[in-house]
Design a protein around this motif. Structure first.
Motif, PDB file in Angstrom:
ATOM      1  N   HIS A 193      37.527  11.802 -30.664  1.00  0.00           N
ATOM      2  CA  HIS A 193      38.616  11.285 -31.497  1.00  0.00           C
ATOM      3  C   HIS A 193      38.209  10.002 -32.213  1.00  0.00           C
ATOM      4  O   HIS A 193      38.659   9.736 -33.328  1.00  0.00           O
ATOM      5  N   GLY A 194      37.328   9.216 -31.576  1.00  0.00           N
ATOM      6  CA  GLY A 194      36.836   8.016 -32.226  1.00  0.00           C
ATOM      7  C   GLY A 194      35.897   8.317 -33.376  1.00  0.00           C
ATOM      8  O   GLY A 194      35.904   7.615 -34.397  1.00  0.00           O
ATOM      9  N   GLU A 195      35.093   9.361 -33.231  1.00  0.00           N
ATOM     10  CA  GLU A 195      34.127   9.722 -34.275  1.00  0.00           C
ATOM     11  C   GLU A 195      34.753  10.555 -35.384  1.00  0.00           C
ATOM     12  O   GLU A 195      34.251  10.547 -36.515  1.00  0.00           O
ATOM     13  N   ALA A 242      41.623  17.842 -30.821  1.00  0.00           N
ATOM     14  CA  ALA A 242      40.701  18.143 -29.730  1.00  0.00           C
ATOM     15  C   ALA A 242      41.329  17.740 -28.410  1.00  0.00           C
ATOM     16  O   ALA A 242      41.983  16.694 -28.313  1.00  0.00           O
ATOM     17  N   GLU A 243      41.151  18.582 -27.402  1.00  0.00           N
ATOM     18  CA  GLU A 243      41.709  18.311 -26.087  1.00  0.00           C
ATOM     19  C   GLU A 243      40.739  18.754 -25.009  1.00  0.00           C
ATOM     20  O   GLU A 243      39.928  19.673 -25.198  1.00  0.00           O
ATOM     21  N   PHE A 244      40.816  18.084 -23.865  1.00  0.00           N
ATOM     22  CA  PHE A 244      40.013  18.459 -22.710  1.00  0.00           C
ATOM     23  C   PHE A 244      40.780  19.430 -21.822  1.00  0.00           C
ATOM     24  O   PHE A 244      41.996  19.316 -21.656  1.00  0.00           O
ATOM     25  N   LEU A 258      37.738  21.277 -25.320  1.00  0.00           N
ATOM     26  CA  LEU A 258      36.508  20.906 -24.643  1.00  0.00           C
ATOM     27  C   LEU A 258      36.644  21.331 -23.185  1.00  0.00           C
ATOM     28  O   LEU A 258      37.337  20.681 -22.391  1.00  0.00           O
ATOM     29  N   ALA A 259      36.021  22.438 -22.831  1.00  0.00           N
ATOM     30  CA  ALA A 259      36.134  23.000 -21.489  1.00  0.00           C
ATOM     31  C   ALA A 259      34.986  22.481 -20.629  1.00  0.00           C
ATOM     32  O   ALA A 259      33.836  22.890 -20.814  1.00  0.00           O
ATOM     33  N   ARG A 289      37.314  14.065 -20.314  1.00  0.00           N
ATOM     34  CA  ARG A 289      38.261  13.178 -20.992  1.00  0.00           C
ATOM     35  C   ARG A 289      37.536  12.107 -21.809  1.00  0.00           C
ATOM     36  O   ARG A 289      37.976  11.750 -22.913  1.00  0.00           O
ATOM     37  N   ALA A 290      36.428  11.606 -21.266  1.00  0.00           N
ATOM     38  CA  ALA A 290      35.651  10.610 -22.006  1.00  0.00           C
ATOM     39  C   ALA A 290      35.086  11.209 -23.294  1.00  0.00           C
ATOM     40  O   ALA A 290      35.057  10.547 -24.343  1.00  0.00           O
ATOM     41  N   ALA A 291      34.644  12.466 -23.214  1.00  0.00           N
ATOM     42  CA  ALA A 291      34.109  13.138 -24.405  1.00  0.00           C
ATOM     43  C   ALA A 291      35.196  13.336 -25.446  1.00  0.00           C
ATOM     44  O   ALA A 291      34.964  13.148 -26.650  1.00  0.00           O
ATOM     45  N   ALA A 292      36.401  13.715 -25.012  1.00  0.00           N
ATOM     46  CA  ALA A 292      37.506  13.900 -25.955  1.00  0.00           C
ATOM     47  C   ALA A 292      37.867  12.583 -26.622  1.00  0.00           C
ATOM     48  O   ALA A 292      38.122  12.534 -27.837  1.00  0.00           O
TER      49      ALA A 292
END
Length: 309
Positions: free
Chosen positions: A59-61, A67-69, A43-44, A52-55
């Motif tokens: 991972h929760g979904e 996946a990494e930021f 996730l760029a 980081r919040a999106a990553a």
């Protein structure tokens, strides 16, 4: 293609994807659905906090997702180079690059390198990123793709190759349209060069139609309360959600048989299942594509060479 949705995405296990602007909107949905199908996704994003919040959300979904930021500011070519260098050190190959991040209809501004903001972020940042990641794309086993997200608003105007900085009478919506035309001309020229070099890489483009995303925040800047309310109402009544807006991008990125220079959008223009999209004839002009390419190499300092692969 009729009725195509995220459940039709082929198995992506063993593939690595980079999605720019993946902290929200169609970028986040694209990253999530690729991860759901087994891809290792980067996730760029410009904002470290939001990235980081999106990553974490992803991972929760998608439990067990790879996946990494990684920080990437397309408005700063130094950041683009740092991202590409770090990616190359961590990954041997790149199977899928989704050039999704963008800004829309902003008041006049300039990037860290002095480019008009919309042209600099939407086109030049992605042009540089793609060129710098090309060695990793060439290293992919097979089927590597570059998908650049344009817009139906490219129809607002062709680029002015003599005024790429939009120094003569800036109009933010026309500037946005020109930057989206640049996305399509870039894809057209990249496709032409891949074909000429006998490369197995595929360059395609997509657009989300009218999707309700954070991209509209910039368009309401300095537009007044009434304008902002109008955009909000249109988002509620007309726009499709980001889950639908991401489908053309996901189709262009993963569906079998996607050809060089394909342009995929919603079936009904603003919403619907993915389908081949109309595009203005100026986005298929070889001369304009070559001139834009030459200017982009000069402005960014990134050269693609002879594009072997």
């Amino acid at each position: 293609m009729p009725g195509w949705n995220a459940t039709n995405i082929p198995d992506q296990r063993g593939r690595t994807a980079v999605v720019t602007g993946a902290n929200s909107g169609i970028g986040y949905v694209a990253a999530r659905e690729l991860a759901r199908r087994g891809a290792s996704v980067v996730l760029a994003c410009r904002s470290a906090a939001r990235g980081r919040a999106a990553a974490t959300r992803l991972h929760g979904e998608v439990p067990g997702a790879e996946a990494e930021f990684a920080e990437l500011d397309l408005a700063d070519l130094a950041s683009v180079r740092e991202f590409a260098k770090a990616f190359g050190e961590r990954h041997a190959a790149l199977d899928l690059l989704i050039n999704n991040a963008g800004v829309m209809a902003l008041p006049y501004g300039r990037t860290a390198d002095g480019f008009e903001t919309q042209f600099g972020v939407n086109h030049l940042g992605h042009f540089a990123l793609t060129g710098l990641l090309l060695p990793r794309l060439r290293a992919a086993a097979s089927g590597a793709r570059i998908v650049t997200v344009s817009s139906g608003f490219h129809a607002l105007g062709n680029i002015d190759l003599d005024d790429l900085a939009f120094e003569r009478g800036y109009r933010r919506w026309i500037a946005y349209g020109r930057s989206k035309t640049a996305n399509l001309l870039f894809t057209h020229e990249l496709s032409r060069r891949f074909t000429a070099a006998g490369s197995t890489l595929v360059a395609a483009a997509a657009h989300p139609g009218y999707a309700s995303t954070n991209l509209h925040a910039g368009a309401t800047a300095d537009g007044g309360t009434l304008y902002a309310r109008g955009v909000a109402l249109a988002n509620d009544v007309i726009a499709q959600p980001a889950t639908g807006g991401a489908l053309p991008t996901l189709y262009a990125a993963t569906a079998p048989g996607v050809r060089q220079d394909a342009f995929i959008g919603p079936r009904f223009g603003w919403r619907g299942a993915p389908a081949r999209s109309w595009r203005a004839k100026w986005t298929l002009d070889d001369t304009s594509g070559e001139r834009l390419w030459s200017a982009s190499e000069k402005l960014t300092g990134v050269s693609y060479g002879s594009l072997p692969g």
